[in-house]
Design a protein around this motif. Structure first.
Motif, PDB file in Angstrom:
ATOM      1  N   ARG A  72       8.261  11.254  -1.031  1.00 50.87           N
ATOM      2  CA  ARG A  72       7.898  10.969  -2.418  1.00 50.87           C
ATOM      3  C   ARG A  72       8.751   9.838  -2.973  1.00 50.87           C
ATOM      4  NH1 ARG A  72       8.229  16.711  -5.363  1.00 50.87           N
ATOM      5  NH2 ARG A  72       7.791  15.391  -7.180  1.00 50.87           N
ATOM      6  N   GLN A  73      10.012   9.781  -2.555  1.00 48.70           N
ATOM      7  CA  GLN A  73      10.905   8.735  -3.048  1.00 48.70           C
ATOM      8  C   GLN A  73      10.417   7.346  -2.630  1.00 48.70           C
ATOM      9  OE1 GLN A  73      13.245   8.998  -5.232  1.00 48.70           O
ATOM     10  NE2 GLN A  73      13.769   6.814  -5.151  1.00 48.70           N
ATOM     11  N   GLN A  74       9.898   7.227  -1.414  1.00 43.98           N
ATOM     12  CA  GLN A  74       9.380   5.942  -0.972  1.00 43.98           C
ATOM     13  C   GLN A  74       8.168   5.518  -1.797  1.00 43.98           C
ATOM     14  OE1 GLN A  74       8.698   6.485   3.226  1.00 43.98           O
ATOM     15  NE2 GLN A  74      10.779   5.859   3.781  1.00 43.98           N
ATOM     16  N   VAL A  75       7.333   6.482  -2.129  1.00 34.71           N
ATOM     17  CA  VAL A  75       6.181   6.178  -2.992  1.00 34.71           C
ATOM     18  C   VAL A  75       6.669   5.721  -4.356  1.00 34.71           C
ATOM     19  CG1 VAL A  75       4.145   7.132  -4.140  1.00 34.71           C
ATOM     20  CG2 VAL A  75       4.665   7.786  -1.776  1.00 34.71           C
ATOM     21  N   ARG A  76       7.662   6.431  -4.903  1.00 32.64           N
ATOM     22  CA  ARG A  76       8.204   6.085  -6.220  1.00 32.64           C
ATOM     23  C   ARG A  76       8.821   4.677  -6.206  1.00 32.64           C
ATOM     24  NH1 ARG A  76       9.798   8.596 -11.103  1.00 32.64           N
ATOM     25  NH2 ARG A  76      10.673   6.932 -12.380  1.00 32.64           N
TER      26      ARG A  76
END
Length: 269
Positions: free
Chosen positions: A162-166
């Motif tokens: 999720r952090q990479q998407v963010r």
């Protein structure tokens, strides 16, 4: 318009055929009105100017060769062919109907001065036209839009957390404000739990946000799973046979396979 007392420099055209207004010596403006919301006739069909000097037209109409580029939702009000402008004896036509600005030798579509919907391209503004004694028109576009509208695409392919998407979204929207439409697309890792509320939180600087799903594909190997003589295989085959719309079918497949994997993060964007 009929109830307003206009100043002398304003003329309201009220007829369904082109009517003349003398602007200056040797400069005539021809204009017409739409008295119905649809199925209006071609203003230039059978029309021919009379008198010497420069003749300019002003009306709302759909130039036929450009209609296919406007999308399926655009209706051909007062459709005409570009060649009819010169055939009618007109030097130039200033036109409304298409939102996308366009300048040609014989006609001008200024476009709407402020964005009306997502997907509009071209600079939003007004056109200042200088008309020469020979009928040649020079144009200057002035930006007048006050609304900032952004059509953005977020590709999540390759993101495993999720952090990479963010981080990818933060980079995409950096410095932007106003109104935004975000289209999420790409090959989505089943392990990534991306929720619409997370995307909206990351776009908090915008006045309003619309989020839609584009070509978003789960990286589950659906063809391999459907061949398995297991509950997972039967589930996939049942969903594929249900004839669901593509986006709904994708959501059902990913949600179900996550549940069968024992996961609790079942919400799918």
């Amino acid at each position: 318009y009929a109830l307003t007392e206009w100043s002398p420099n304003v003329h309201v055209f009220r007829g369904v055929s082109l009517q003349r207004v003398e602007l200056e010596d040797e400069l005539t403006l021809w204009g017409g009105a739409h008295l119905a919301p649809a199925n209006t006739d071609n203003f230039l069909e059978g029309f021919r100017v009379d008198g010497a000097g420069v003749h300019i037209a002003l009306f709302h109409g759909a130039e036929r060769s450009w209609l296919s580029e406007q999308g399926s939702g655009k209706q051909p009000h007062a459709p005409f062919d570009a060649s009819q402008i010169e055939q009618a004896g007109l030097h130039h036509a200033f036109l409304g109907h298409y939102h996308r600005p366009k300048d040609t030798e014989r006609h001008t579509y200024p476009g709407n001065p402020d964005p009306l919907e997502f997907g509009e391209d071209g600079e939003r503004g007004a056109v200042i036209a200088t008309i020469g004694v020979d009928g040649r028109v020079t144009r200057e576009r002035r930006r007048v839009a006050v609304t900032e509208v952004h059509d953005m695409a977020l590709d999540v392919s390759g993101c495993t957390t999720r952090q990479q998407v963010r981080e990818r979204l933060d980079h995409l929207v950096a410095g932007a404000s106003g109104l935004a439409r975000l289209t999420v697309r790409g090959d989505m890792e089943p392990s990534v739990d991306v929720r619409e509320e997370d995307l909206r939180d990351a776009m908090g600087a915008f006045d309003a946000v619309q989020i839609r799903i584009g070509e978003l594909r789960p990286t589950y190997d659906i063809e391999t799973i459907r061949q398995q003589p297991t509950v997972r295989g039967q589930f996939v085959n049942d969903v594929l046979a249900a004839g669901l719309p593509p986006d709904e079918g994708r959501r059902v497949l990913v949600t179900g396979l996550r549940a069968l994997d024992g996961r609790s993060d079942l919400e799918v964007i």
